[in-house]
Design a protein around this motif. Structure first.
Motif, short mmCIF file in Angstrom:
data_model
loop_
_atom_site.label_atom_id
_atom_site.label_comp_id
_atom_site.label_asym_id
_atom_site.label_seq_id
_atom_site.Cartn_x
_atom_site.Cartn_y
_atom_site.Cartn_z
N ALA A 77 0.81 -1.22 0.00
CA ALA A 77 0.00 0.00 0.00
C ALA A 77 0.84 1.26 0.00
O ALA A 77 0.51 2.24 -0.68
CB ALA A 77 -0.95 -0.02 1.20
N ASP A 78 1.93 1.27 0.75
CA ASP A 78 2.76 2.47 0.81
C ASP A 78 3.37 2.78 -0.55
O ASP A 78 3.45 3.95 -0.95
CB ASP A 78 3.86 2.27 1.86
CG ASP A 78 4.71 3.52 2.03
OD1 ASP A 78 4.17 4.55 2.47
OD2 ASP A 78 5.92 3.47 1.73
N TYR A 79 3.78 1.74 -1.26
CA TYR A 79 4.37 1.95 -2.59
C TYR A 79 3.37 2.56 -3.56
O TYR A 79 3.72 3.42 -4.37
CB TYR A 79 4.86 0.59 -3.12
CG TYR A 79 5.57 0.67 -4.46
CD1 TYR A 79 6.93 0.97 -4.53
CD2 TYR A 79 4.89 0.42 -5.65
CE1 TYR A 79 7.59 1.04 -5.75
CE2 TYR A 79 5.54 0.49 -6.87
CZ TYR A 79 6.89 0.79 -6.92
OH TYR A 79 7.54 0.86 -8.13
N TRP A 80 2.13 2.12 -3.50
CA TRP A 80 1.11 2.55 -4.45
C TRP A 80 0.38 3.82 -4.03
O TRP A 80 -0.43 4.34 -4.80
CB TRP A 80 0.10 1.43 -4.66
CG TRP A 80 0.67 0.18 -5.24
CD1 TRP A 80 0.81 -1.03 -4.62
CD2 TRP A 80 1.20 0.00 -6.56
NE1 TRP A 80 1.38 -1.95 -5.46
CE2 TRP A 80 1.64 -1.34 -6.66
CE3 TRP A 80 1.35 0.85 -7.66
CZ2 TRP A 80 2.22 -1.85 -7.82
CZ3 TRP A 80 1.93 0.35 -8.82
CH2 TRP A 80 2.36 -0.99 -8.88
N SER A 81 0.63 4.31 -2.83
CA SER A 81 -0.19 5.41 -2.29
C SER A 81 -0.12 6.67 -3.15
O SER A 81 -1.14 7.33 -3.38
CB SER A 81 0.23 5.72 -0.85
OG SER A 81 1.59 6.13 -0.79
N GLY A 82 1.07 7.03 -3.63
CA GLY A 82 1.19 8.24 -4.45
C GLY A 82 0.42 8.13 -5.75
O GLY A 82 -0.23 9.09 -6.18
N LEU A 83 0.49 6.97 -6.39
CA LEU A 83 -0.25 6.75 -7.63
C LEU A 83 -1.75 6.83 -7.38
O LEU A 83 -2.49 7.46 -8.15
CB LEU A 83 0.12 5.39 -8.23
CG LEU A 83 -0.68 4.94 -9.45
CD1 LEU A 83 -0.44 5.88 -10.63
CD2 LEU A 83 -0.32 3.50 -9.82
N LEU A 84 -2.21 6.19 -6.31
CA LEU A 84 -3.64 6.20 -6.01
C LEU A 84 -4.13 7.60 -5.66
O LEU A 84 -5.23 7.99 -6.05
CB LEU A 84 -3.93 5.22 -4.88
CG LEU A 84 -3.69 3.74 -5.20
CD1 LEU A 84 -3.83 2.89 -3.95
CD2 LEU A 84 -4.65 3.26 -6.28
N ASP A 85 -3.31 8.36 -4.95
CA ASP A 85 -3.68 9.74 -4.65
C ASP A 85 -3.82 10.55 -5.93
O ASP A 85 -4.75 11.35 -6.07
CB ASP A 85 -2.63 10.39 -3.73
CG ASP A 85 -2.69 9.86 -2.31
OD1 ASP A 85 -3.71 9.25 -1.94
OD2 ASP A 85 -1.70 10.04 -1.58
N TRP A 86 -2.90 10.35 -6.87
CA TRP A 86 -2.96 11.07 -8.14
C TRP A 86 -4.20 10.68 -8.94
O TRP A 86 -4.87 11.53 -9.52
CB TRP A 86 -1.70 10.80 -8.96
CG TRP A 86 -1.69 11.52 -10.26
CD1 TRP A 86 -1.34 12.82 -10.50
CD2 TRP A 86 -2.05 10.98 -11.54
NE1 TRP A 86 -1.47 13.13 -11.83
CE2 TRP A 86 -1.90 12.02 -12.49
CE3 TRP A 86 -2.48 9.73 -11.96
CZ2 TRP A 86 -2.17 11.83 -13.84
CZ3 TRP A 86 -2.75 9.53 -13.31
CH2 TRP A 86 -2.60 10.57 -14.22
N ILE A 87 -4.51 9.40 -8.95
CA ILE A 87 -5.71 8.95 -9.66
C ILE A 87 -6.96 9.62 -9.08
O ILE A 87 -7.82 10.11 -9.82
CB ILE A 87 -5.83 7.41 -9.57
CG1 ILE A 87 -4.74 6.75 -10.42
CG2 ILE A 87 -7.22 6.95 -10.03
CD1 ILE A 87 -4.69 5.24 -10.28
N LYS A 88 -7.03 9.69 -7.75
CA LYS A 88 -8.20 10.28 -7.10
C LYS A 88 -8.23 11.79 -7.27
O LYS A 88 -9.28 12.39 -7.57
CB LYS A 88 -8.22 9.91 -5.62
CG LYS A 88 -8.39 8.43 -5.35
CD LYS A 88 -8.22 8.11 -3.87
CE LYS A 88 -8.28 6.62 -3.61
NZ LYS A 88 -8.02 6.30 -2.18
N GLN A 89 -7.09 12.43 -7.05
CA GLN A 89 -7.06 13.89 -7.01
C GLN A 89 -6.94 14.54 -8.38
O GLN A 89 -7.27 15.72 -8.54
CB GLN A 89 -5.89 14.35 -6.13
CG GLN A 89 -6.03 13.92 -4.68
CD GLN A 89 -4.77 14.12 -3.87
OE1 GLN A 89 -3.81 14.76 -4.33
NE2 GLN A 89 -4.73 13.58 -2.65
N ARG A 90 -6.48 13.78 -9.35
CA ARG A 90 -6.33 14.35 -10.69
C ARG A 90 -7.33 13.74 -11.67
O ARG A 90 -8.17 14.42 -12.23
CB ARG A 90 -4.91 14.14 -11.18
CG ARG A 90 -4.58 14.93 -12.44
CD ARG A 90 -4.51 16.41 -12.15
NE ARG A 90 -4.29 17.19 -13.37
CZ ARG A 90 -4.09 18.50 -13.37
NH1 ARG A 90 -4.05 19.16 -12.22
NH2 ARG A 90 -3.93 19.15 -14.50
#
Length: 233
Positions: A178-191
């Motif tokens: 989860a920690d590795y993917w968190s930045g990507l998932l945040d970008w998917i949600k926020q962008r």
């Protein structure tokens, strides 16, 4: 291992003169790879495709997680399919084999990171990425994606796209690490989501957990729901 690959030669737009003289023969090679894959994998038990970096060290957290996942999947009755390489792939194959399960490796011709790992029971080496990708999807009831690079991202987003566009029967796509993917998932949600490029429902196509037992249960439940839709309604 040649410096250029079969994919590169097939897709090279700079050698137009070869299109009439060589591409028809390449089509036969492509057909033969499909036939080999279908024939070899047709009798697999239910299986799960596991993806992750070939460059991960055996002692890394993701390799340890992959080994536990492979074992848990085998104990639940699933074959484990990987790209057959080192790193996370070898760890998942090892976990499955040591737990008494079936371990499958679908290799690819590359100018680096070559060769199937020692934990593969059934192995196929492909020349063409798109043939190999078909096998990952056709014979898997779920995708589990651990930390990886461009190739891992490619498999992840292709799986999501196939499910989103109803090109395949919906199956779980699970991210572990989860920690590795968190930045990507945040970008998917926020962008992507905020810009309207995807819908809120599309976010549900991805599930995230670092709990091996939970990941396996998600897969088991999805298989049961598909086998008996009324029971899940």
């Amino acid at each position: 291992m040649p410096l250029s690959t079969a994919d590169e030669k097939l897709l090279d737009s700079h050698h137009r003169g070869e299109w009439k003289t060589k591409d028809a023969w390449r089509a036969l090679r492509i057909l033969s790879e499909f036939v080999e894959g279908f024939d070899t994998l047709a009798d697999l038990p239910p299986a799960v495709s596991v993806f992750g970096s070939a460059r991960s060290k055996p002692e890394s957290a993701e390799c340890e997680l992959a080994a536990r996942l492979g074992a848990a999947l085998a104990e639940a009755g699933y074959a484990v399919i990987t790209g057959g390489g080192p790193g996370v792939m070898a760890a998942a194959n090892r976990g499955a084999t040591e737990a008494g399960g079936m371990s499958v490796g679908l290799g690819i011709e590359l100018p680096f990171e070559q060769g199937l790992n020692d934990w593969v029971d059934i192995g196929i080496d492909f020349r063409y990425f798109f043939v190999r990708k078909t096998m990952f999807v056709k014979y898997a009831q779920a995708f589990v994606v651990l930390p990886g690079g461009y190739g891992t991202l490619d498999e992840l987003f292709e799986a999501i796209t196939l499910v989103q566009t109803h090109k395949v029967t919906r199956f779980p796509v699970i991210l572990m690490g989860a920690d590795y993917w968190s930045g990507l998932l945040d970008w998917i949600k926020q962008r992507m989501l905020d810009d309207g490029k995807i819908s809120a429902a599309d976010l549900e196509l991805i599930q995230v957990t670092d709990d091996v037992a939970e990941a396996v249960q998600i897969i088991v439940d999805a298989g049961a729901a598909l086998a008996d839709p009324q029971a899940s309604s």
